[in-house]
Write a protein that holds these residues in place. Structure first.
Motif, PDB file in Angstrom:
ATOM      1  N   PHE A  32      38.327  68.597   2.338  1.00 33.59           N
ATOM      2  CA  PHE A  32      36.853  68.131   1.828  1.00 33.59           C
ATOM      3  C   PHE A  32      36.514  66.946   2.771  1.00 33.59           C
ATOM      4  O   PHE A  32      35.286  66.926   2.868  1.00 33.59           O
ATOM      5  N   MET A  33      37.425  66.284   3.414  1.00 30.15           N
ATOM      6  CA  MET A  33      37.071  65.073   4.289  1.00 30.15           C
ATOM      7  C   MET A  33      38.018  65.064   5.585  1.00 30.15           C
ATOM      8  O   MET A  33      38.972  65.338   5.491  1.00 30.15           O
ATOM      9  N   TYR A  34      37.308  64.846   6.525  1.00 30.24           N
ATOM     10  CA  TYR A  34      37.704  64.749   7.855  1.00 30.24           C
ATOM     11  C   TYR A  34      37.581  63.160   8.680  1.00 30.24           C
ATOM     12  O   TYR A  34      36.489  62.868   8.572  1.00 30.24           O
ATOM     13  N   ALA A  92      34.426  60.208  18.572  1.00 24.84           N
ATOM     14  CA  ALA A  92      35.869  59.839  18.536  1.00 24.84           C
ATOM     15  C   ALA A  92      36.246  60.225  20.191  1.00 24.84           C
ATOM     16  O   ALA A  92      36.917  59.124  20.949  1.00 24.84           O
ATOM     17  N   ASP A  93      36.114  61.354  20.815  1.00 28.45           N
ATOM     18  CA  ASP A  93      36.455  61.709  22.106  1.00 28.45           C
ATOM     19  C   ASP A  93      35.864  60.822  23.207  1.00 28.45           C
ATOM     20  O   ASP A  93      36.427  60.344  24.057  1.00 28.45           O
ATOM     21  N   LYS A  94      34.622  60.442  22.666  1.00 24.68           N
ATOM     22  CA  LYS A  94      33.807  59.447  23.747  1.00 24.68           C
ATOM     23  C   LYS A  94      34.187  58.265  23.657  1.00 24.68           C
ATOM     24  O   LYS A  94      34.528  57.508  24.780  1.00 24.68           O
ATOM     25  N   ALA A  95      34.670  57.525  22.421  1.00 23.04           N
ATOM     26  CA  ALA A  95      35.430  56.411  22.437  1.00 23.04           C
ATOM     27  C   ALA A  95      36.633  56.286  23.094  1.00 23.04           C
ATOM     28  O   ALA A  95      36.818  55.428  23.968  1.00 23.04           O
ATOM     29  N   ALA A 138      46.479  58.896  13.685  1.00 25.87           N
ATOM     30  CA  ALA A 138      46.208  60.263  13.912  1.00 25.87           C
ATOM     31  C   ALA A 138      45.069  60.612  13.146  1.00 25.87           C
ATOM     32  O   ALA A 138      44.899  60.203  12.133  1.00 25.87           O
ATOM     33  N   PRO A 139      44.133  61.795  13.583  1.00 27.57           N
ATOM     34  CA  PRO A 139      43.110  62.490  12.761  1.00 27.57           C
ATOM     35  C   PRO A 139      43.642  62.768  11.155  1.00 27.57           C
ATOM     36  O   PRO A 139      44.970  63.044  11.226  1.00 27.57           O
ATOM     37  N   GLN A 140      42.895  62.611  10.112  1.00 28.60           N
ATOM     38  CA  GLN A 140      43.452  63.051   9.013  1.00 28.60           C
ATOM     39  C   GLN A 140      42.327  64.102   8.379  1.00 28.60           C
ATOM     40  O   GLN A 140      41.055  64.016   8.542  1.00 28.60           O
TER      41      GLN A 140
END
Length: 133
Positions: A107-109, A88-91, A101-103
């Motif tokens: 148990f899931m990211y 994601a940072d490369k994108a 925003a990130p979620q």
């Protein structure tokens, strides 16, 4: 034989799309790449054809969805949270944007990015201990 996925994505500039996706670490298969298209290898089982919009229109009678609409969200699994963040940072560093925003659900990211043509991607890591089967 396992099922493979072949995505066809319309792009405004094939060369720019190639630079974006190779910047994320994906490779281009030159055998199926030319002036109007590029074959991006995501994994052994997932390939995306990046098609110049006029060439993409040869495959459908429908209009190409605009960047103010969402036709589909393309989600890819990742080996770890760190890999989610890395890709994601490369994108973002290579011209993508972050549509939400990130979620973190414990148990899931999940992190999302849109490529320069507005295609919405998500990277997902799930804790193996939380996934049965």
């Amino acid at each position: 034989m396992s099922t493979k996925i072949f995505l066809n994505l319309p792009v405004k500039d094939v060369a720019a799309a190639q630079r974006f996706y190779t910047g994320l670490g994906y490779s281009i298969n030159p055998q199926f790449t030319g002036e109007n298209s590029a074959c991006m290898v995501i994994s052994e089982h997932i390939t995306a054809m990046l098609l110049a919009e006029p060439h993409f229109k040869e495959f459908t009678t429908n209009e190409i969805a605009g960047t103010n609409t969402t036709e589909v969200i393309l989600a890819l699994s990742a080996e770890s949270r760190a890999v989610v963040d890395e890709v994601a940072d490369k994108a973002l560093a290579t011209g993508g944007s972050e549509p939400k925003a990130p979620q973190d659900h414990g148990f899931m990211y999940v992190r999302a990015f849109a490529d320069p043509d507005g295609h919405h991607w998500e990277l997902i890591w799930m804790d193996p201990a939380a996934v049965s089967g």
